[in-house]
Design an enzyme around this catalytic site. Structure first.
Site, short mmCIF file in Angstrom:
data_model
loop_
_atom_site.label_atom_id
_atom_site.label_comp_id
_atom_site.label_asym_id
_atom_site.label_seq_id
_atom_site.Cartn_x
_atom_site.Cartn_y
_atom_site.Cartn_z
N ASP A 10 -13.81 14.51 28.32
CA ASP A 10 -12.96 13.45 28.88
C ASP A 10 -12.13 14.05 30.01
O ASP A 10 -11.50 15.09 29.82
CB ASP A 10 -11.97 12.90 27.84
N GLY A 60 -12.40 17.83 18.63
CA GLY A 60 -13.46 16.82 18.57
C GLY A 60 -14.15 16.66 19.90
O GLY A 60 -15.32 16.28 19.98
N ASN A 69 2.28 10.00 19.90
CA ASN A 69 2.49 9.08 21.03
C ASN A 69 3.07 7.75 20.55
O ASN A 69 3.98 7.20 21.15
CB ASN A 69 1.16 8.82 21.75
N LYS A 129 0.83 -1.21 0.00
CA LYS A 129 0.00 0.00 0.00
C LYS A 129 0.86 1.26 0.00
O LYS A 129 0.55 2.24 -0.68
CB LYS A 129 -0.94 0.00 1.21
N1 DCP Z 1 -4.73 8.98 22.97
C1 DCP Z 1 -3.86 7.99 22.56
N2 DCP Z 1 -4.35 6.82 22.06
C2 DCP Z 1 -5.68 6.63 21.93
C3 DCP Z 1 -6.58 7.64 22.32
C4 DCP Z 1 -6.06 8.81 22.85
O1 DCP Z 1 -2.64 8.14 22.66
N3 DCP Z 1 -6.15 5.49 21.42
C5 DCP Z 1 -4.17 10.24 23.50
C6 DCP Z 1 -3.62 11.07 22.37
C7 DCP Z 1 -4.73 12.03 22.09
C8 DCP Z 1 -5.30 12.26 23.48
O2 DCP Z 1 -5.19 11.00 24.13
O3 DCP Z 1 -4.24 13.22 21.52
C9 DCP Z 1 -6.71 12.76 23.49
O4 DCP Z 1 -7.54 11.87 22.76
P1 DCP Z 1 -8.67 12.41 21.79
O5 DCP Z 1 -9.34 11.22 21.21
O6 DCP Z 1 -9.54 13.38 22.51
O7 DCP Z 1 -7.88 13.11 20.58
P2 DCP Z 1 -7.43 14.60 20.32
O8 DCP Z 1 -7.79 15.50 21.46
O9 DCP Z 1 -5.99 14.54 19.93
O10 DCP Z 1 -8.24 15.04 19.03
P3 DCP Z 1 -9.78 15.52 18.96
O11 DCP Z 1 -9.76 16.97 18.63
O12 DCP Z 1 -10.37 14.71 17.85
O13 DCP Z 1 -10.42 15.22 20.27
MN MN Z 2 -10.80 12.87 24.21
#
Ligand code: DCP
Ligand code: MN
Ligand code: MG
Length: 334
Positions: free
Chosen positions: A249, A184, A272, A69
């Site tokens: 959250d 989000g 991460n 891919k």
């Molecule tokens: N996180 C992670 N692995 C996951 C879920 C979350 O490492 N499976 C960590 C990284 C994300 C943070 O937690 O940045 C927050 O999760 P969110 O799902 O709220 O994601 P974001 O805040 O980054 O983006 P959004 O604007 O969509 O909420």
């Molecule tokens: Mn979140």
């Protein structure tokens, strides 16, 4: 400068793989999603563009089907599989269903098999309490939250928490901390200088949450983990005078782990993964509780011992111990 260049060398390929991973996230196929995200993290660290299947296969951690891919994207600029998935009517319905909070892929497939095609059809099927909230507030939860509103939710929680204990603090993390114009959901990290998780948990679960419910700010609790390590809460909140529910959250963390928790909860998810991969390659282990050294791993890469704690309190020191230059949160949206 090397790091900057490596981010762009395979930028287009990473972007398409990201779409595929997001698709599998929505489909609740964690295994496939993890495979693509791992490949994205590996690609992000390459300083040259990977254009052939052989090159891609040569990267440790990239399997055969993903290598093909990567080559297809690099050579044609698109991925037929992704385009096919986007156009498949069944996938569109399943995609819509798993967009409802609390609905997994398996449930969506069952509803589809039973003849349901629209969210309206689901009003006639038995739903869990969380799914009912998710369905009722589908549009709310899909909508982006502007920065100013993220701040207002954070302020509501901060005020209520500091009424209970002025020494507590609230930090807005997630995409907000990375500088996003809208998010989000709203991600908050709660802590108190010198406090253990055991000391904070009752304050949080038994006092703060009920107070915020009584104030009609918290509208629903979707997940509240009371496990030994857990200080996690997920739910919905709504500002006074508004009717729009937002996904909120919250993570309560002991002061001793605030740096690792900040790093984890600030993300991005891909950032991460890339940090964890780097830690792993140095026989270290990084998670939301800290950076650990002297980690022994088995054949499958699973850690056999927990390792010894290197750093958990200081976010900057975690970068340093990994041999990395500090990256501002705004530079972590890779
Ligand atoms: N996180 C992670 N692995 C996951 C879920 C979350 O490492 N499976 C960590 C990284 C994300 C943070 O937690 O940045 C927050 O999760 P969110 O799902 O709220 O994601 P974001 O805040 O980054 O983006 P959004 O604007 O969509 O909420
Ligand atoms: Mn979140
Ligand atoms: Mg978020």
């Amino acid at each position: 400068a090397g790091k900057r260049a490596s981010q762009t060398a395979n930028g287009r390929t990473i972007k398409v793989l990201q779409e595929l991973a997001t698709y599998y996230d929505r489909a609740k196929d964690a295994w496939r999603s993890a495979g693509y995200r791992k490949a994205m993290a590996i690609l992000a660290r390459q300083t040259t563009e990977i254009t052939t299947e052989e090159e891609a296969r040569g990267l440790r951690g990239v399997g055969g089907s993903i290598a093909a891919k990567i080559a297809e994207i690099a050579q044609t600029g698109r991925l037929r599989k992704l385009e096919h998935m986007r156009n498949d009517p069944r996938e569109r319905v399943l995609d819509d269903f798993v967009g409802i909070y609390g609905v997994g892929r398996a449930q969506a497939v069952k509803w589809y098999a039973a003849g349901h095609r629209t969210r309206d059809d689901l009003r006639r099927v038995p739903l869990t309490a969380n799914q009912a909230v998710g369905l009722d507030h589908y549009d709310d939860f899909q909508a982006r939250v502007p920065r100013r509103e993220v701040e207002a939710h954070g302020e509501m929680v901060r005020a209520a928490l500091q009424r209970l204990d002025p020494a507590c603090s609230v930090t807005i993390v997630g995409s907000y901390r990375r500088g996003a114009a809208d998010s989000g959901d709203i991600d908050l990290l709660l802590t108190k200088a010198g406090a253990s998780l055991d000391a904070l948990r009752p304050l949080f679960f038994d006092r703060l949450i009920p107070d915020l419910e009584a104030a009609s700010f918290i509208k629903a609790t979707l997940v509240a983990s009371g496990t030994r390590k857990g200080g996690k809460w997920q739910g919905a909140s709504c500002l006074p005078g508004s009717t729009v529910w937002r996904r909120l959250d919250m993570l309560v963390v002991p002061d001793a782990e605030i740096g690792a928790a900040l790093l984890y909860f600030t993300g991005s998810d891909l950032f991460n993964r890339s940090m964890r991969l780097l830690a792993r390659n140095k026989d270290m282990r990084l998670n939301e509780y800290g950076l650990f050294g002297n980690v022994i791993r088995g054949k499958g890469g699973e850690h056999i011992n927990d390792g010894t704690l290197i750093e958990a309190r200081d976010e900057r020191r975690i970068f340093a111990e990994l041999g990395l230059e500090w990256r501002e949160p705004e530079e972590r949206s890779c």
